[in-house]
Write a protein that holds these residues in place. Structure first.
Motif, short mmCIF file in Angstrom:
data_model
loop_
_atom_site.label_atom_id
_atom_site.label_comp_id
_atom_site.label_asym_id
_atom_site.label_seq_id
_atom_site.Cartn_x
_atom_site.Cartn_y
_atom_site.Cartn_z
N ALA A 178 0.84 -1.20 0.00
CA ALA A 178 0.00 0.00 0.00
C ALA A 178 0.87 1.25 0.00
O ALA A 178 0.59 2.23 -0.71
N ARG A 179 1.94 1.23 0.78
CA ARG A 179 2.86 2.38 0.81
C ARG A 179 3.56 2.56 -0.54
O ARG A 179 3.74 3.69 -1.01
N MET A 180 3.93 1.44 -1.17
CA MET A 180 4.59 1.52 -2.47
C MET A 180 3.63 2.04 -3.53
O MET A 180 4.00 2.87 -4.37
N TYR A 181 2.37 1.57 -3.50
CA TYR A 181 1.38 2.03 -4.46
C TYR A 181 1.11 3.52 -4.29
O TYR A 181 0.97 4.26 -5.27
N ALA A 182 1.01 3.97 -3.02
CA ALA A 182 0.74 5.39 -2.75
C ALA A 182 1.88 6.27 -3.25
O ALA A 182 1.65 7.40 -3.72
N LYS A 183 3.10 5.76 -3.18
CA LYS A 183 4.25 6.52 -3.67
C LYS A 183 4.23 6.59 -5.19
O LYS A 183 4.57 7.62 -5.78
N ALA A 184 3.82 5.48 -5.84
CA ALA A 184 3.79 5.45 -7.30
C ALA A 184 2.62 6.24 -7.87
O ALA A 184 2.69 6.73 -9.00
N LEU A 185 1.54 6.37 -7.08
CA LEU A 185 0.34 7.04 -7.56
C LEU A 185 -0.09 8.08 -6.53
O LEU A 185 -0.90 7.78 -5.64
N PRO A 186 0.44 9.29 -6.59
CA PRO A 186 0.10 10.32 -5.62
C PRO A 186 -1.40 10.54 -5.51
O PRO A 186 -2.11 10.60 -6.51
N GLY A 187 -1.86 10.64 -4.27
CA GLY A 187 -3.29 10.82 -4.02
C GLY A 187 -4.01 9.52 -3.69
O GLY A 187 -5.16 9.54 -3.24
N LEU A 188 -3.36 8.39 -3.89
CA LEU A 188 -3.96 7.09 -3.59
C LEU A 188 -3.92 6.86 -2.09
O LEU A 188 -2.87 6.94 -1.46
N GLU A 189 -5.08 6.56 -1.49
CA GLU A 189 -5.19 6.39 -0.04
C GLU A 189 -5.93 5.11 0.31
O GLU A 189 -6.78 4.64 -0.44
N VAL A 190 -5.61 4.57 1.47
CA VAL A 190 -6.29 3.38 1.98
C VAL A 190 -7.69 3.76 2.45
O VAL A 190 -7.86 4.73 3.19
N THR A 191 -8.69 3.00 2.01
CA THR A 191 -10.08 3.29 2.39
C THR A 191 -10.72 2.19 3.22
O THR A 191 -11.84 2.34 3.68
N GLY A 192 -10.01 1.09 3.42
CA GLY A 192 -10.59 0.00 4.22
C GLY A 192 -9.95 -1.33 3.88
O GLY A 192 -9.04 -1.42 3.05
N ARG A 193 -10.47 -2.39 4.51
CA ARG A 193 -9.94 -3.73 4.26
C ARG A 193 -10.63 -4.36 3.07
O ARG A 193 -11.81 -4.14 2.82
N ALA A 194 -9.87 -5.17 2.32
CA ALA A 194 -10.40 -5.90 1.17
C ALA A 194 -10.63 -7.34 1.56
O ALA A 194 -10.08 -7.83 2.55
N ARG A 195 -11.42 -8.04 0.80
CA ARG A 195 -11.68 -9.46 1.02
C ARG A 195 -11.26 -10.26 -0.20
O ARG A 195 -11.51 -9.81 -1.32
N PRO A 196 -10.56 -11.40 -0.05
CA PRO A 196 -10.29 -12.10 1.22
C PRO A 196 -9.11 -11.56 1.98
O PRO A 196 -8.90 -11.92 3.15
N ARG A 197 -8.30 -10.71 1.38
CA ARG A 197 -7.15 -10.15 2.09
C ARG A 197 -6.76 -8.82 1.45
O ARG A 197 -7.19 -8.49 0.35
N GLY A 198 -5.95 -8.05 2.17
CA GLY A 198 -5.42 -6.82 1.60
C GLY A 198 -6.14 -5.56 2.05
O GLY A 198 -7.02 -5.58 2.91
N LEU A 199 -5.76 -4.45 1.43
CA LEU A 199 -6.31 -3.14 1.75
C LEU A 199 -6.87 -2.49 0.49
O LEU A 199 -6.23 -2.50 -0.56
N ARG A 200 -8.08 -1.94 0.59
CA ARG A 200 -8.68 -1.22 -0.53
C ARG A 200 -8.10 0.19 -0.57
O ARG A 200 -7.94 0.84 0.46
#
Length: 232
Positions: A178-200
């Protein structure tokens, strides 16, 4: 008795594969029939990133198990176990998964972007008001092939999304990603948990305008998924 049971399981496995192949091919044909009626906004073509051909489906199908195998050697125990499960499932249902891959690539609201060297791919699916970064794979996980594609693709895709007023969403398997994605795509933020795993994660457009196609964008936009750390 054991030999008889073995043959029964083999026949059952083959039957399941054949049924899945037939269902996938039927789904692919149905998607093409429904293409004119979809309201999803297909992401535009991006210069320097060729689209996916039917022959490319075989490449993407094979890269999937390569990624699973790489995941077995990295990450937490639970993540490794999940990768091992997916890798085993891939080998059991390989013929069916190949047919399913063709059907998935044929979705009229999704565009697959290949790297110029055709050694990495990233899929982006269009929805009414957002684009979702989904399928992603590369030929040799751990060699930065996926990162090179993201570095080329995401700035242009972000510019298009801002001009169209479209949000961008994705899912990160672990917080480090998530931190790497946010660095690659400015403005991208975590909004909650994903299913079955991960962060939306979600990135809102910098400015919102009417959902019309800008004149300089490819006409394909009128139709209307970053890879894990192991790919980077």
């Amino acid at each position: 008795m054991m030999i008889g049971s073995g043959w029964f399981l083999l026949v059952l496995l083959l039957a399941l594969n054949l049924l899945t192949v037939a269902a996938a091919l039927l789904a692919g044909l149905l998607l093409q029939v429904l293409r004119p009626f979809t309201s999803a906004r297909r992401p535009p073509a991006v210069p320097g990133c060729p689209g996916m051909s039917m022959s490319g489906c075989v490449r993407l199908w094979w890269w999937a198990q390569t990624g699973f195998r790489h995941g077995i050697r990295r990450g937490s125990c639970s993540s490794r176990a999940f990768s091992l499960l997916l890798w085993g499932f891939w080998w059991v249902y390989a013929p069916a998964l190949l047919a399913a891959q063709f059907a998935v690539v044929m979705r009229p609201w999704t565009r697959y972007y290949l790297s110029p060297a055709r050694d990495a791919v990233l899929a982006v699916s269009g929805h009414r008001h957002s684009w979702s970064i989904g399928d992603h794979a590369c030929a040799r996980p751990g060699t930065r092939q996926g990162r090179a594609l993201r570095k080329l693709l995401l700035p242009m895709l972000t510019s298009y999304a801002d001009e169209l007023g479209v949000a961008i969403t994705t899912t990160a398997a672990v917080p480090a990603l998530a931190r790497m994605y946010a660095k690659a795509l400015p403005g991208l933020e975590v909004t909650g948990r994903a299913r079955p795993r991960g962060l939306r994660m979600r990135r809102e457009p910098e400015r919102h305008i009417n959902l019309t196609t800008p004149k300089h964008l490819p006409s394909s936009t009128t139709h209307t998924a970053p890879t894990e750390e192991t790919e980077a």
